[in-house]
Structures are given as C-alpha cells and as structure tokens.
Design a protein around this motif. Structure first.
Motif, PDB file in Angstrom:
ATOM      1  N   ARG A 123       0.836  -1.193   0.000  1.00 55.81           N
ATOM      2  CA  ARG A 123       0.000   0.000   0.000  1.00 55.81           C
ATOM      3  C   ARG A 123       0.877   1.252   0.000  1.00 55.81           C
ATOM      4  NH1 ARG A 123      -4.174  -0.977   4.842  1.00 55.81           N
ATOM      5  NH2 ARG A 123      -5.015   0.992   4.010  1.00 55.81           N
ATOM      6  N   LEU A 124       0.324   2.344  -0.497  1.00 55.43           N
ATOM      7  CA  LEU A 124       1.050   3.606  -0.541  1.00 55.43           C
ATOM      8  C   LEU A 124       0.899   4.335   0.786  1.00 55.43           C
ATOM      9  CD1 LEU A 124      -0.089   4.844  -4.065  1.00 55.43           C
ATOM     10  CD2 LEU A 124       2.086   3.744  -3.488  1.00 55.43           C
ATOM     11  N   TYR A 125       2.025   4.716   1.374  1.00 56.04           N
ATOM     12  CA  TYR A 125       1.982   5.415   2.655  1.00 56.04           C
ATOM     13  C   TYR A 125       1.608   6.871   2.416  1.00 56.04           C
ATOM     14  CZ  TYR A 125       3.175   6.257   7.534  1.00 56.04           C
ATOM     15  OH  TYR A 125       3.111   6.553   8.869  1.00 56.04           O
ATOM     16  N   GLY A 126       0.613   7.357   3.155  1.00 58.99           N
ATOM     17  CA  GLY A 126       0.128   8.700   2.907  1.00 58.99           C
ATOM     18  C   GLY A 126       0.305   9.692   4.034  1.00 58.99           C
ATOM     19  N   SER A 127       0.766   9.226   5.188  1.00 60.74           N
ATOM     20  CA  SER A 127       0.935  10.127   6.328  1.00 60.74           C
ATOM     21  C   SER A 127       2.292  10.812   6.290  1.00 60.74           C
ATOM     22  CB  SER A 127       0.767   9.364   7.637  1.00 60.74           C
ATOM     23  OG  SER A 127      -0.512   8.774   7.720  1.00 60.74           O
ATOM     24  N   SER A 128       2.425  11.888   7.051  1.00 60.60           N
ATOM     25  CA  SER A 128       3.678  12.663   7.063  1.00 60.60           C
ATOM     26  C   SER A 128       4.498  12.417   8.322  1.00 60.60           C
ATOM     27  CB  SER A 128       3.356  14.160   6.950  1.00 60.60           C
ATOM     28  OG  SER A 128       2.499  14.562   8.003  1.00 60.60           O
ATOM     29  N   ASN A 129       4.296  11.271   8.960  1.00 60.08           N
ATOM     30  CA  ASN A 129       4.981  10.960  10.226  1.00 60.08           C
ATOM     31  C   ASN A 129       6.055   9.896  10.049  1.00 60.08           C
ATOM     32  OD1 ASN A 129       3.275   8.830   9.672  1.00 60.08           O
ATOM     33  ND2 ASN A 129       2.474   8.637  11.750  1.00 60.08           N
ATOM     34  N   HIS A 203      -0.246  -2.529  11.287  1.00 56.93           N
ATOM     35  CA  HIS A 203      -1.530  -3.230  11.398  1.00 56.93           C
ATOM     36  C   HIS A 203      -1.611  -4.397  10.417  1.00 56.93           C
ATOM     37  CE1 HIS A 203      -2.525   0.258  13.780  1.00 56.93           C
ATOM     38  NE2 HIS A 203      -2.409   1.050  12.735  1.00 56.93           N
ATOM     39  N   ASP A 204      -0.517  -5.162  10.346  1.00 55.21           N
ATOM     40  CA  ASP A 204      -0.438  -6.359   9.501  1.00 55.21           C
ATOM     41  C   ASP A 204      -0.504  -6.056   8.008  1.00 55.21           C
ATOM     42  OD1 ASP A 204      -0.278  -8.082  11.728  1.00 55.21           O
ATOM     43  OD2 ASP A 204      -2.460  -8.061  11.942  1.00 55.21           O
ATOM     44  N   SER A 205      -0.308  -4.792   7.622  1.00 52.69           N
ATOM     45  CA  SER A 205      -0.258  -4.429   6.212  1.00 52.69           C
ATOM     46  C   SER A 205       1.115  -3.890   5.852  1.00 52.69           C
ATOM     47  CB  SER A 205      -1.322  -3.362   5.891  1.00 52.69           C
ATOM     48  OG  SER A 205      -2.622  -3.892   6.026  1.00 52.69           O
ATOM     49  N   ILE A 206       1.544  -4.139   4.603  1.00 52.02           N
ATOM     50  CA  ILE A 206       2.820  -3.645   4.108  1.00 52.02           C
ATOM     51  C   ILE A 206       2.589  -2.328   3.376  1.00 52.02           C
ATOM     52  CG2 ILE A 206       4.774  -4.098   2.566  1.00 52.02           C
ATOM     53  CD1 ILE A 206       4.745  -5.872   5.000  1.00 52.02           C
ATOM     54  N   PHE A 207       3.360  -1.317   3.750  1.00 54.88           N
ATOM     55  CA  PHE A 207       3.306  -0.020   3.085  1.00 54.88           C
ATOM     56  C   PHE A 207       4.671   0.312   2.503  1.00 54.88           C
ATOM     57  CE2 PHE A 207      -0.163   0.167   6.047  1.00 54.88           C
ATOM     58  CZ  PHE A 207      -1.114   1.002   5.485  1.00 54.88           C
ATOM     59  N   VAL A 208       4.703   0.878   1.313  1.00 52.91           N
ATOM     60  CA  VAL A 208       5.946   1.415   0.776  1.00 52.91           C
ATOM     61  C   VAL A 208       5.950   2.901   1.106  1.00 52.91           C
ATOM     62  CG1 VAL A 208       4.917   1.689  -1.528  1.00 52.91           C
ATOM     63  CG2 VAL A 208       7.400   1.724  -1.250  1.00 52.91           C
ATOM     64  N   ILE A 209       7.027   3.362   1.769  1.00 52.64           N
ATOM     65  CA  ILE A 209       7.082   4.775   2.162  1.00 52.64           C
ATOM     66  C   ILE A 209       8.140   5.545   1.380  1.00 52.64           C
ATOM     67  CG2 ILE A 209       6.295   4.170   4.478  1.00 52.64           C
ATOM     68  CD1 ILE A 209       9.075   4.967   5.509  1.00 52.64           C
ATOM     69  N   GLY A 210       9.037   4.808   0.696  1.00 50.29           N
ATOM     70  CA  GLY A 210      10.076   5.484  -0.063  1.00 50.29           C
ATOM     71  C   GLY A 210      10.618   4.622  -1.180  1.00 50.29           C
ATOM     72  N   VAL A 211      11.280   5.293  -2.142  1.00 52.92           N
ATOM     73  CA  VAL A 211      11.893   4.636  -3.302  1.00 52.92           C
ATOM     74  C   VAL A 211      13.339   5.089  -3.411  1.00 52.92           C
ATOM     75  CG1 VAL A 211      11.892   4.609  -5.831  1.00 52.92           C
ATOM     76  CG2 VAL A 211       9.748   4.336  -4.594  1.00 52.92           C
ATOM     77  N   LYS A 240       2.062  10.464  -3.661  1.00 54.80           N
ATOM     78  CA  LYS A 240       0.928   9.531  -3.617  1.00 54.80           C
ATOM     79  C   LYS A 240      -0.187   9.933  -4.576  1.00 54.80           C
ATOM     80  CE  LYS A 240      -2.087   7.216  -0.234  1.00 54.80           C
ATOM     81  NZ  LYS A 240      -3.439   7.651  -0.609  1.00 54.80           N
ATOM     82  N   LYS A 241      -0.553  11.190  -4.602  1.00 59.97           N
ATOM     83  CA  LYS A 241      -1.648  11.639  -5.448  1.00 59.97           C
ATOM     84  C   LYS A 241      -1.315  11.428  -6.925  1.00 59.97           C
ATOM     85  CE  LYS A 241      -3.983  15.115  -4.110  1.00 59.97           C
ATOM     86  NZ  LYS A 241      -4.443  16.498  -3.751  1.00 59.97           N
ATOM     87  N   TRP A 242      -0.067  11.754  -7.320  1.00 62.26           N
ATOM     88  CA  TRP A 242       0.320  11.548  -8.716  1.00 62.26           C
ATOM     89  C   TRP A 242       0.283  10.074  -9.086  1.00 62.26           C
ATOM     90  CZ3 TRP A 242       4.528   8.794 -10.773  1.00 62.26           C
ATOM     91  CH2 TRP A 242       4.661   8.892 -12.157  1.00 62.26           C
ATOM     92  N   ILE A 243       0.755   9.215  -8.193  1.00 66.81           N
ATOM     93  CA  ILE A 243       0.758   7.779  -8.453  1.00 66.81           C
ATOM     94  C   ILE A 243      -0.663   7.265  -8.660  1.00 66.81           C
ATOM     95  CG2 ILE A 243       1.231   5.511  -7.432  1.00 66.81           C
ATOM     96  CD1 ILE A 243       3.630   6.842  -5.991  1.00 66.81           C
ATOM     97  N   GLU A 244      -1.550   7.618  -7.747  1.00 64.99           N
ATOM     98  CA  GLU A 244      -2.929   7.131  -7.828  1.00 64.99           C
ATOM     99  C   GLU A 244      -3.635   7.671  -9.066  1.00 64.99           C
ATOM    100  OE1 GLU A 244      -3.870   6.543  -3.070  1.00 64.99           O
ATOM    101  OE2 GLU A 244      -4.291   8.485  -4.013  1.00 64.99           O
TER     102      GLU A 244
END
Length: 266
Positions: A123-129, A203-211, A240-244
């Motif tokens: 999943r795409l990480y969308g938070s700024s933390n 929460h048991d989900s994989i997020f990509v936060i960087g490339v 994230k917005k551009w990717i989606e």
C-alpha cells in the motif's frame, strides 16, 4: 551550488544488492529477504550482458513503483523478476517534472503485461509521520559491507533494516550506522537497488514509504556503500496523489505511452 555539484557526484544513475554490516553474516540478510513478497527486479543490457537494472515495489494489479532514473533504462517487453517467476514490461511512465541527472521528482511507474501471481501488494503510505520509523530495504543489486563498500554482484536477493532520520519535502533520509548505533540487520541500498522500496509494516499491512533515489557520500570521501553515507529515498507520501491519478487514468488510455526507451544500462 558547490554542495549541489558535490552531491551530484554521489549519485549512481546506473542501477543501485543491499550493502550490509561487516560484522553480521551475509546469510542473515539473504534469509531475511525470503519474507519479502512485494519486490521485483528489472533487468537490462550492459556491454552485451544481462545485468540488474533496478528494483521496484508492486503497488497495484500489474503496477510497480520505481525511480525515474531507473525507468530511463527500461524497455517494453523488458524482463522483470518476482521471486522465481518472470514477467514483461508493457509501459513506463516517468514523473512529468523529472529531468535526467537531476534530483527532484525521481519517481516512475511501470505497468506489467500481466498481473503478478501470489504477491502481497504494498500500500502507498500517505501520512507525514515517517521520521523515526524502522524500514525494510530489499534489493538484488551490487552487494558489499560498511568497511569495504560495494564489492560486486551475485544477483541474490537481500533485505536490511534502517531508520528514517530525516524528512524533507520530497525525501526520506537515513544513515548507514555502525557499532552500537546500528540495527541488528543495518544496511543500505547498493548499485542495482535504485528504485527499490523502503517498507514499513503497520496493522499487519505492508506499506511502501520510499523509493531508492540517491546517496550522499560526502562524509566518506565519495566512497559509495560505506558507513556514514546518507540515503535519500523519494517520499511516497509526497507523490501519492500523482501515483494514484496516473494509475486511474491509465484505465482510459487506449494507446500505450509513446515515449521511446533504451534497454542499455549506462
């Protein structure tokens, strides 16, 4: 301007496996990589031979996110590996504001000709933390360790850990630490890992936060892959917005992207 030019020298625009601690057995990093279920490897041609051209993360059905400077070298029908299976590239979309040999907007999407089977979509990480989060890095590029630097390529998949220590508008940063400051499986990307993911599990989900984008080696006298270098990953929350939007709009495009590609890795 001087700092910009020095940093530019630190970027590998050939592809960037994982560079590891010198005091931890390499087998532990290879074993850790077996748990990955979201990373692909791109291949290209260099001096007539097949080489690892970069890395990416599967973020949607048949879609992979990677770095724009990796996508520059990808070609339609190019070879893509997921575990022991192989796929082909259908299309490549680089960020419209990316410019060759420049830092900003180093992000791209690759569409495969078929859906990847038995994959865990990141999943795409969308938070700024992001700061302070422990990430997992995965890749099959050149390997090495913090003392010797980059030593060669064996095309084995490795995974390592690191911690986000800096957050800038488009960038996530982390350092290659040693000794008591290092994680048990501390590591960074190496040549061939460019475009590769920084994952977090929530929460048991994989997020990509960087490339994986570029590495500042000023602290090591411009020696890549040694303790003290600073990694810079393109920040997924920023793009994230551009990717989606790009993935969504592709559903309405009848013709593939018309840009021209080369399969030569420089």
């Amino acid at each position: 301007m001087r700092y910009y030019l020095l940093c530019l020298l630190a970027i590998s625009f050939t592809a960037k496996p994982i560079v590891i601690r010198h005091d931890v057995d390499d087998s532990e990093y290879k074993e850790f990589a077996k748990s990955d279920n979201s990373t692909v490897t791109f291949y290209g041609i260099y001096k007539g031979e097949e080489v690892v051209a970069g890395t990416g993360a599967i973020i949607a059905d048949s879609w992979v996110v990677t770095a724009a400077h990796v996508a520059k070298y990808l070609v339609r029908s190019g070879k893509v590996q997921f575990k022991e299976s192989f796929y082909q590239i259908e299309d490549v979309v680089r960020h419209p504001l990316w410019q060759d040999q420049q830092f900003p907007n180093d992000i791209a999407l690759v569409k495969l000709t078929a859906s990847v089977e038995n994959v865990t979509i990141a999943r795409l990480y969308g938070s700024s933390n992001e700061k302070g989060k422990t990430v997992t890095l995965v890749g099959r590029g050149d390997h090495g360790n913090g003392i010797d630097g980059v030593v060669g390529s064996d095309k084995n998949l490795r995974a390592a850990k690191n911690v986000v220590t800096g957050v800038r508008e488009q960038w996530l940063q982390f350092a290659f630490d040693s000794g008591e400051n290092a994680l048990a499986l501390e590591g960074i990307s190496g040549p061939g890992d460019s475009g590769g993911p920084a994952f977090v599990t929530l929460h048991d989900s994989i997020f990509v936060i960087g490339v994986s984008s570029w590495q500042n080696t000023e602290a090591t006298d411009w020696q890549e892959g040694k303790y003290g270098v600073i990694e810079n990953y393109s920040r997924i929350s920023y793009f994230k917005k551009w990717i989606e939007q790009t993935i969504a709009e592709s559903s309405f495009n009848k013709e593939p992207n018309t840009q021209t590609f080369t399969n030569k890795v420089e």
